[in-house]
Design an enzyme around this catalytic site. Sequence first.
Site, PDB file in Angstrom:
ATOM      1  N   ASN A  26      55.555  21.486  77.371  1.00 53.20           N
ATOM      2  CA  ASN A  26      56.246  22.558  76.650  1.00 53.20           C
ATOM      3  C   ASN A  26      57.553  22.885  77.382  1.00 53.20           C
ATOM      4  O   ASN A  26      57.532  23.472  78.460  1.00 53.20           O
ATOM      5  CB  ASN A  26      55.337  23.790  76.571  1.00 53.20           C
ATOM      6  CG  ASN A  26      55.965  24.934  75.792  1.00 53.20           C
ATOM      7  OD1 ASN A  26      57.157  24.916  75.484  1.00 53.20           O
ATOM      8  ND2 ASN A  26      55.172  25.941  75.486  1.00 53.20           N
ATOM      9  N   CYS A  32      60.279  30.317  73.317  1.00 49.88           N
ATOM     10  CA  CYS A  32      60.011  28.999  72.717  1.00 49.88           C
ATOM     11  C   CYS A  32      60.593  28.859  71.311  1.00 49.88           C
ATOM     12  O   CYS A  32      60.719  27.745  70.799  1.00 49.88           O
ATOM     13  CB  CYS A  32      58.510  28.723  72.685  1.00 49.88           C
ATOM     14  SG  CYS A  32      57.813  28.548  74.327  1.00 49.88           S
ATOM     15  N   HIS A  55      57.728  22.629  67.362  1.00 53.01           N
ATOM     16  CA  HIS A  55      57.805  22.977  68.783  1.00 53.01           C
ATOM     17  C   HIS A  55      56.639  22.287  69.483  1.00 53.01           C
ATOM     18  O   HIS A  55      55.508  22.312  68.989  1.00 53.01           O
ATOM     19  CB  HIS A  55      57.712  24.499  68.941  1.00 53.01           C
ATOM     20  CG  HIS A  55      57.521  24.947  70.351  1.00 53.01           C
ATOM     21  ND1 HIS A  55      58.320  24.493  71.389  1.00 53.01           N
ATOM     22  CD2 HIS A  55      56.620  25.802  70.913  1.00 53.01           C
ATOM     23  CE1 HIS A  55      57.917  25.063  72.522  1.00 53.01           C
ATOM     24  NE2 HIS A  55      56.886  25.849  72.265  1.00 53.01           N
TER      25      HIS A  55
END
Length: 325
Positions: free
Chosen positions: A282, A115, A252
């Site tokens: 996500n 990520c 993020h």
Amino acid sequence: MSVIRSKILGVGSYLPEKVMTNDDLSKMVETSDEWIVERTGIKIRHLAADEEVTSDLAVKAAQDALENAGITVQELDAILVATTTPDHTFPATATKVQARLGMTHGFAFDLQAVCSGFMYAMTMADSLIRAGQVKTILVIGAETLSRLVDWTDRNTCVLFGDGAGAVVLTAVQGQGTAADTGILKAKVFSDGTFGELLHTTGGPSSSQTIGTIFMNGKEVFRHAVGKLADAAEDVLSEAGVSSEELTWLVPHQANLRIIDSTAKKLGLPASKVVVTVDHHANTSAASIPLALAEKVKSGEIKRGDLLLFDAMGGGFTWGAMLVRF
Ligand code: UT7
């Protein structure tokens, strides 16, 4: 003092057509729209079609970014793709993107930091630009995380989605101050002792399968809130900038509660925080460029705005970056 800065010349994005709602998920595992929205802020996620692979998403985001930047492939010196879900173990997805864009010069490679992949890729691209190795580079975050999801595990399957985002970075001259345009400060970190808390159960060299995502959500959450704020404060203090000077936090997009906690720690009001997790979940390395492209195209992020990116993911890896758009 004259310095080289990496300016964001253009942004692009692509989300696959297929949408999966929280209600769709509640027919597959024991969950509810109410639980997912309350705990994560996620309402829908996009999923790649069966025949769509990561490079397909990446190429669409790349074309969008090149158009937005107003340049052709001939002007690119390199392509960097941040992904944890490459089309194949090799060759790199970046070289597939390079070929699909019709580029046979320069170089292209993948970078894997889950990520935090986009933060790492931007940091490396900035280093290449400042070292004079490249002038203009395409940085892409592209993922088909849905291929790594265990669709029977409600702890993880509600969290992820597919997508791609891209930026074109180019060298410009700056004065070495926070008033410059471009990347002003970038810092990435990792600590492999936390690897077990967020990992896949397989891989080419271990199981010869790709595995599925395992996550200790509570622990990841706890570390994320602390590490993201620490990295952000680090970057701001090294750049000599206070959080009040920021125009936008572009974090993020993993969980709205993590985003809110980080913003609170930095003393930022919700009006300065970009939130897109509700409509793409996500998307790992794609989430920051997706969020950035959306707000640039809507006109909310403007030239001259001071942006702070931050991300945290498997590894653990994390980082923050200060950019004057
Ligand atoms: O990109 C970086 C990587 N990922 C992240 O940043 C994610 C970090 N972690 C998180 O976002 C959160 O920890 C989650 C959203 C994954 C979970 O939220 P939580 O508030 O930490 O919930 P929990 O894991 O403590 O679970 C609470 C309860 C449990 O039930 P019991 O044990 O209290 O009876 C879970 O079994 O919620 C249950 N649960 C669910 N219930 C309905 C877990 N997943 C679900 C679900 N639907 N999808």
